[in-house]
Design a protein around this motif. Structure first.
Motif, PDB file in Angstrom:
ATOM      1  N   PHE A 161       0.855  -1.187   0.000  1.00  0.00           N
ATOM      2  CA  PHE A 161       0.000   0.000   0.000  1.00  0.00           C
ATOM      3  C   PHE A 161       0.892   1.239   0.000  1.00  0.00           C
ATOM      4  O   PHE A 161       1.821   1.325   0.801  1.00  0.00           O
ATOM      5  N   LYS A 162       0.617   2.191  -0.861  1.00  0.00           N
ATOM      6  CA  LYS A 162       1.443   3.406  -0.928  1.00  0.00           C
ATOM      7  C   LYS A 162       0.809   4.504  -0.078  1.00  0.00           C
ATOM      8  O   LYS A 162      -0.332   4.904  -0.305  1.00  0.00           O
ATOM      9  N   PRO A 163       1.542   4.996   0.906  1.00  0.00           N
ATOM     10  CA  PRO A 163       0.987   6.054   1.758  1.00  0.00           C
ATOM     11  C   PRO A 163       0.868   7.388   1.024  1.00  0.00           C
ATOM     12  O   PRO A 163       1.738   7.741   0.229  1.00  0.00           O
ATOM     13  N   ILE A 164      -0.227   8.102   1.307  1.00  0.00           N
ATOM     14  CA  ILE A 164      -0.408   9.455   0.762  1.00  0.00           C
ATOM     15  C   ILE A 164       0.312  10.454   1.667  1.00  0.00           C
ATOM     16  O   ILE A 164       0.967  11.382   1.208  1.00  0.00           O
ATOM     17  N   SER A 165       0.183  10.229   2.973  1.00  0.00           N
ATOM     18  CA  SER A 165       0.891  11.071   3.947  1.00  0.00           C
ATOM     19  C   SER A 165       1.183  10.244   5.187  1.00  0.00           C
ATOM     20  O   SER A 165       0.452   9.295   5.496  1.00  0.00           O
ATOM     21  N   SER A 166       2.262  10.582   5.870  1.00  0.00           N
ATOM     22  CA  SER A 166       2.641   9.854   7.076  1.00  0.00           C
ATOM     23  C   SER A 166       3.369  10.809   8.001  1.00  0.00           C
ATOM     24  O   SER A 166       4.356  11.438   7.602  1.00  0.00           O
ATOM     25  N   LYS A 167       2.853  10.949   9.224  1.00  0.00           N
ATOM     26  CA  LYS A 167       3.502  11.894  10.137  1.00  0.00           C
ATOM     27  C   LYS A 167       3.394  11.439  11.590  1.00  0.00           C
ATOM     28  O   LYS A 167       2.438  10.757  11.960  1.00  0.00           O
ATOM     29  N   LEU A 168       4.384  11.837  12.352  1.00  0.00           N
ATOM     30  CA  LEU A 168       4.387  11.573  13.785  1.00  0.00           C
ATOM     31  C   LEU A 168       3.356  12.493  14.432  1.00  0.00           C
ATOM     32  O   LEU A 168       3.342  13.703  14.163  1.00  0.00           O
ATOM     33  N   ARG A 169       2.454  11.919  15.248  1.00  0.00           N
ATOM     34  CA  ARG A 169       1.418  12.736  15.883  1.00  0.00           C
ATOM     35  C   ARG A 169       2.025  13.587  16.991  1.00  0.00           C
ATOM     36  O   ARG A 169       2.670  13.063  17.898  1.00  0.00           O
ATOM     37  N   MET A 170       1.794  14.890  16.893  1.00  0.00           N
ATOM     38  CA  MET A 170       2.355  15.810  17.879  1.00  0.00           C
ATOM     39  C   MET A 170       1.291  16.211  18.904  1.00  0.00           C
ATOM     40  O   MET A 170       0.105  16.306  18.595  1.00  0.00           O
TER      41      MET A 170
END
Length: 237
Positions: A161-170
């Motif tokens: 699966f290709k991620p659209i966005s990925s970020k560490l939750r702040m």
């Protein structure tokens, strides 16, 4: 109550309690989120449910249980739960769910898996044909802190699966990342509409450093939704 969304959530929670929690139950799981407040409210209106041991999935639900004067239990004490009622961030037509917007996905899954029956209560905004269409903040992926960068790299390169966005939750009112009740970080990864959430769950769980994933696949047997007009709709397996 003038807010129709809140009224719908309340009615959905009340109906789930009325349908699923009975006086002959011994142990009941109480989930997390805004709808669960109404679940506990309904339980407290029924004195025949006072003897039941209630197992929380988060600090929030633990407080609700204690403040209501109910008996608090834990998964360590009770590996078999009669029924667990919990909220969700999104529910598809197959009753797969995304959970973990409140960063409690590990305990939520533990308590849901221990239950003979798992029931979801939510409002109409959480319904979708495919996961990832209404809830676009991403799939919550709980990771061991020292691995978050390597896991983010693996998410970008190792999945089918290709991620659209990925970020560490702040965190909102604190400098730095959100820390779960288990002392872990959360990576929110949006993949778009998920055709096969169970496959994504399997792939993510195989990544070293991943502690738990907020995908609940093939677990719920029913979902109660508070509708905009104040009614309740039910989705069953």
């Amino acid at each position: 109550m003038s807010n129709p969304i809140e009224e719908g959530k309340k009615l959905a929670a009340y109906q789930a309690v009325d349908d699923y929690i009975t006086a002959d139950h011994k142990v009941v799981g109480i989930g997390s989120g805004s709808t669960v407040v109404y679940v506990v409210e309904r339980i407290l209106q029924k004195p025949e449910l006072k003897h039941i041991v209630y197992v929380p999935t988060s600090f929030q639900s633990k407080l609700l249980i204690l403040e209501g004067g109910l008996t608090l239990g834990s998964v360590e004490q009770y590996q078999e739960i009669d029924v667990t009622i919990d909220g969700a961030d999104e529910v598809d037509e197959e009753l797969n769910a995304i959970k973990g917007g409140g960063a409690c996905q590990f305990q939520e899954k533990l308590v849901a898996e221990a239950a003979k029956k798992f029931v979801i209560v939510a409002d109409f905004r959480k319904k979708s044909k495919k996961l990832g269409t209404e809830w676009t903040k991403g799939v919550p992926i709980e990771v061991v802190p020292m691995t978050y960068k390597s896991v983010m790299k693996s998410i970008a390169t190792k999945l089918s699966f290709k991620p659209i966005s990925s970020k560490l939750r702040m965190a909102v009112n604190k400098a730095g990342p959100v820390v779960t009740d288990n002392g872990n970080f959360v990576i929110d990864t949006h993949f778009g509409a998920l055709e096969d959430p169970a496959k994504l769950l399997r792939e993510l769980k195989l990544l070293t450093g991943v502690y738990e994933v907020g995908l609940f696949c093939n677990m719920a047997e029913k979902a109660y939704f508070g509708e905009e007009n104040g009614s309740v709709s039910i989705l069953s397996k």
